[in-house]
Design a protein around this motif. Sequence first.
Motif, short mmCIF file in Angstrom:
data_model
loop_
_atom_site.label_atom_id
_atom_site.label_comp_id
_atom_site.label_asym_id
_atom_site.label_seq_id
_atom_site.Cartn_x
_atom_site.Cartn_y
_atom_site.Cartn_z
N THR A 75 0.79 -1.22 0.00
CA THR A 75 0.00 0.00 0.00
C THR A 75 0.83 1.28 0.00
O THR A 75 0.29 2.36 -0.21
N LEU A 76 2.14 1.15 0.22
CA LEU A 76 3.00 2.34 0.20
C LEU A 76 3.57 2.61 -1.19
O LEU A 76 3.58 3.75 -1.67
N PHE A 77 4.02 1.55 -1.87
CA PHE A 77 4.70 1.74 -3.15
C PHE A 77 3.80 2.10 -4.33
O PHE A 77 4.32 2.44 -5.39
N PRO A 78 2.45 2.05 -4.21
CA PRO A 78 1.64 2.58 -5.32
C PRO A 78 1.96 4.02 -5.67
O PRO A 78 1.73 4.45 -6.80
N ILE A 79 2.48 4.78 -4.69
CA ILE A 79 2.81 6.17 -5.00
C ILE A 79 3.91 6.24 -6.05
O ILE A 79 3.93 7.13 -6.90
N VAL A 80 4.84 5.26 -6.02
CA VAL A 80 5.90 5.22 -7.03
C VAL A 80 5.32 4.91 -8.40
O VAL A 80 5.63 5.57 -9.39
N THR A 462 -1.62 10.11 -8.99
CA THR A 462 -1.03 10.26 -7.67
C THR A 462 -2.10 10.48 -6.61
O THR A 462 -1.93 10.10 -5.45
N SER A 463 -3.23 11.08 -7.00
CA SER A 463 -4.28 11.37 -6.03
C SER A 463 -4.84 10.09 -5.41
O SER A 463 -5.03 10.02 -4.19
N THR A 464 -5.11 9.07 -6.22
CA THR A 464 -5.63 7.83 -5.65
C THR A 464 -4.56 7.09 -4.88
O THR A 464 -4.84 6.40 -3.89
#
Length: 537
Positions: A75-80, A462-464
């Motif tokens: 759940t953290l690396f989706p931002i990448v 990036t928003s989601t």
Amino acid sequence: MADNSVASMDEAARLSPNGRRGGWITFPFIIGTMGCLTLASGGLVANMIVYLIQEFNIKSISAAKIYNFVNGSITLFPIVGAVVADSFVGCFSVIWFSSVISLIGTVILVLTAAVDHLRPPACEDGSNICRYPSHLQFAVLYLGLALASLGTAGTRFTIATMGADQFDSPKHQGIFFNWYIFTMYTATVVSSTAIVYVEDNFSWTWGFTISAVANVLGLALLLSGRRSYRLLKPQGSPFTSLARVAVAAVTKRKMTLSEKNEDYYQDSTKTAPRQPSHFFRFLNRAALQREGDRAITVKQVESLKGLIKLLPLWSTGLLLCTPLAIQLSLTVIQALTMDRHLGGRFKIPAGSMPVFILVSTSLFIFIIDRVALPLWERLATRPLTLLQRVGIGHILTIASMAASAAVERKRLRSVVGKDEIVGMSAMWLVPQLAIAGLGEAFHFPGQIALYYQEFPETLKTTSTAAVALFIGIAFYCSNAIIDVVRSVTTWLPDNINDGRLDNLYWLCCVLGGLNLCYFIVCASLYKYKIVEESGDD
């Protein structure tokens, strides 16, 4: 070669034989992909604590921490992935490439289950001393978990943005988000019951193989619909533009702000000139016109301001999700000490207990969307806002922690001075999980819709992923809290029957209450972007 492959697949996805792209025709492919990939990852993650304890001889609290770390990575690396999608290759390429990565990781985990040399010898009570995994066994296990986690992270929230991009209407986008959450939770329910049952009662190898097959089907569905998708072309890194605003504001700090719209760089000659907003007025200097200057437009300044305004609200998600992460992992360990029999011989797998959160969330999302919200709009003078939905989720999460503390206290009283299960049913854990699921049904879709609506146009993917970011950090925070509690108290020994897990849940209530107060302050001061643009309070 890889770049050419990415470019060719993106081009194929942009072309449609009949000229139609996007819309509901893409819905089955995108939702089907989401369902299959979630099924694949759920089959790996849901029963991981049990797999680590039973097959790798890892202690219970350590297994829970590994579980939290993997969930945090997912759940953290989706931002990448979101930044890469927004800035360089688009959502489609990130999704198919990540699906391949997760498939490789899943196959490695299949091997850890199928090949005896990749696991330590079984720990038999009363005969052999339990052997810890070797460095090689740990390396293969962690490699499989890392690749599966990174691959899942690259798809989970990028699919949400790609799906929303297929629609022009905010109403249709909202419907898609509800179905996205519903599909993700429903698929996780299936994986946390059916696949976990196969793993517990037949074979870990067969269970992980089913996950691998689901991964392949998801990738095939994604590629099958590539000619129907509407894909937004990436515009380059939006973060570079935002950084330029900050730098320009510093370099122009001695310039005097103007009251004339014409003194600011504008986004287009077709629109009427406007001044930047009064919020964070220091940044307005970045858009002032100066001879020989590289233009920073009012829109770019407002984009950075929008992110700054959202930061306090975003930060409230950390302590909202941290108690949920603690509850998610420790509930499995609680269930291992309780009577999990249903209807005689059937025994609920401990790894399936969190499924009650998923069932509750899926059910209540449907009820909220189809019954509660329409009824509220008919009875109230105004619709329930996104921030109000999130606030209700905060309150319900605190209630879930209180219920968890009460149930754990009752469980401890039933095992005082004993190490074995004494008959308290694991069904006592269901109400607290159902309340947590109801809370997620309010705050999870509400936050995704909020950030998609309020983020700058250049940062939609990036928003989601911003929601995934604080959920991921929350899993790491849960490990930090567990470490602190273990170092300063006796609440969390390896055998939780000798500890006071109920005190940890009460601590979560206190943290959640303080966070709720902070959220109320942030929400009361926040003004929606649409309201700001219209000038209507």
